[in-house]
Motif scaffolding. Sequence first.
Motif, PDB file in Angstrom:
ATOM      1  N   ARG A 169       0.815  -1.216   0.000  1.00  0.00           N
ATOM      2  CA  ARG A 169       0.000   0.000   0.000  1.00  0.00           C
ATOM      3  C   ARG A 169       0.847   1.265   0.000  1.00  0.00           C
ATOM      4  O   ARG A 169       0.464   2.286  -0.580  1.00  0.00           O
ATOM      5  N   HIS A 170       2.003   1.213   0.643  1.00  0.00           N
ATOM      6  CA  HIS A 170       2.827   2.411   0.821  1.00  0.00           C
ATOM      7  C   HIS A 170       4.051   2.449  -0.093  1.00  0.00           C
ATOM      8  O   HIS A 170       4.879   3.353   0.043  1.00  0.00           O
ATOM      9  N   ARG A 171       4.160   1.503  -0.998  1.00  0.00           N
ATOM     10  CA  ARG A 171       5.365   1.395  -1.829  1.00  0.00           C
ATOM     11  C   ARG A 171       5.715   2.709  -2.534  1.00  0.00           C
ATOM     12  O   ARG A 171       6.886   3.119  -2.574  1.00  0.00           O
ATOM     13  N   SER A 172       4.738   3.384  -3.082  1.00  0.00           N
ATOM     14  CA  SER A 172       5.002   4.605  -3.852  1.00  0.00           C
ATOM     15  C   SER A 172       5.645   5.702  -2.999  1.00  0.00           C
ATOM     16  O   SER A 172       6.352   6.568  -3.516  1.00  0.00           O
ATOM     17  N   GLU A 173       5.425   5.648  -1.674  1.00  0.00           N
ATOM     18  CA  GLU A 173       6.007   6.642  -0.777  1.00  0.00           C
ATOM     19  C   GLU A 173       7.490   6.371  -0.504  1.00  0.00           C
ATOM     20  O   GLU A 173       8.197   7.248   0.008  1.00  0.00           O
ATOM     21  N   LEU A 174       7.940   5.170  -0.842  1.00  0.00           N
ATOM     22  CA  LEU A 174       9.305   4.751  -0.502  1.00  0.00           C
ATOM     23  C   LEU A 174      10.255   4.729  -1.692  1.00  0.00           C
ATOM     24  O   LEU A 174      11.475   4.882  -1.523  1.00  0.00           O
ATOM     25  N   VAL A 175       9.724   4.510  -2.879  1.00  0.00           N
ATOM     26  CA  VAL A 175      10.562   4.380  -4.068  1.00  0.00           C
ATOM     27  C   VAL A 175      11.356   5.671  -4.305  1.00  0.00           C
ATOM     28  O   VAL A 175      10.825   6.770  -4.182  1.00  0.00           O
ATOM     29  N   GLY A 176      12.653   5.484  -4.601  1.00  0.00           N
ATOM     30  CA  GLY A 176      13.515   6.624  -4.868  1.00  0.00           C
ATOM     31  C   GLY A 176      14.175   7.205  -3.636  1.00  0.00           C
ATOM     32  O   GLY A 176      14.929   8.180  -3.731  1.00  0.00           O
ATOM     33  N   LYS A 177      13.907   6.603  -2.471  1.00  0.00           N
ATOM     34  CA  LYS A 177      14.487   7.067  -1.219  1.00  0.00           C
ATOM     35  C   LYS A 177      15.316   5.948  -0.593  1.00  0.00           C
ATOM     36  O   LYS A 177      15.199   4.791  -0.985  1.00  0.00           O
ATOM     37  N   THR A 178      16.162   6.300   0.353  1.00  0.00           N
ATOM     38  CA  THR A 178      16.928   5.294   1.093  1.00  0.00           C
ATOM     39  C   THR A 178      16.141   4.924   2.333  1.00  0.00           C
ATOM     40  O   THR A 178      15.993   5.728   3.250  1.00  0.00           O
ATOM     41  N   GLY A 200      11.021  -3.708  -5.080  1.00  0.00           N
ATOM     42  CA  GLY A 200      11.645  -2.589  -5.776  1.00  0.00           C
ATOM     43  C   GLY A 200      11.959  -1.366  -4.950  1.00  0.00           C
ATOM     44  O   GLY A 200      12.135  -0.269  -5.491  1.00  0.00           O
ATOM     45  N   VAL A 201      12.078  -1.533  -3.633  1.00  0.00           N
ATOM     46  CA  VAL A 201      12.417  -0.421  -2.747  1.00  0.00           C
ATOM     47  C   VAL A 201      13.880  -0.553  -2.323  1.00  0.00           C
ATOM     48  O   VAL A 201      14.339  -1.648  -1.997  1.00  0.00           O
ATOM     49  N   ASP A 202      14.611   0.554  -2.325  1.00  0.00           N
ATOM     50  CA  ASP A 202      16.012   0.564  -1.896  1.00  0.00           C
ATOM     51  C   ASP A 202      16.043   0.559  -0.374  1.00  0.00           C
ATOM     52  O   ASP A 202      15.918   1.608   0.266  1.00  0.00           O
TER      53      ASP A 202
END
Length: 249
Positions: A169-178, A200-202
């Motif tokens: 549910r929260h993936r989009s808030e995490l992508v592109g961040k550490t 796909g989250v770093d």
Amino acid sequence: MASVLNVSAYLFTHLSDPHALRSVLRERAVAAGLRGTIILAEEGLNLFLAGEAGAVRGFLDELRADSRFADLVAQESWSDVQPFARMLVKVKREIIRMDRPTVRPGAGRARAVTPDTLRRWLDQGADDDGREVVLLDTRNAFEVDHGTFEGALDWRIERFTEFPDAAARHRSELVGKTVVSFCTGGIRCEKAALHLEEIGVDARQLEGGVLGYFAQVGGSHWTGECFVFDERETLDPQLRPARAIAADA
């Protein structure tokens, strides 16, 4: 002066005989006068023990003599009295239940960040590449309510098996961040970091969890106390019980 040594430790390592190991470890622990809980599963071991310092460390040394547990690292803290009522050794399907068979830490550990590095990132407001750092609390909501890192994400999960759905549910808030996942001692946040990488989250875990952070860094960027699953209930950033424990009658 506090005289009871408390340790928490976990290790993802394949165990083909957790049921046979159960009786061996319980016999050793009882003989050493220890109390606490050991959880065994095919994926590894998770333990919380307390007792006289020499007995606790001797038990861990004997455990590490088994090549499967050679890399076991324990987090230490102290109390005035024994915080456990008895000695339990349990065999379960997972040492921390997530219900995601593809998440297999024994096949490859999650990336980790040390407490010193995390504090530096938080002090400077970004990681070493200048990216935003997101702290993700993977503990249950009632644990978070006792204390957490300043600004950490809290998805209000009630049990760890809810984490994968919350992550989706929260993936989009995490992508592109550490993303740095954290938990009490490291076990939940290690599985969490591996699952986040899968989607796909770093992500990486806080090495040693909150207890390891307290031991190396203290309370920098932390608010409140840390919940622990024994009669101490919570520890402050100096790893001291936040409330008195009644001695055995």
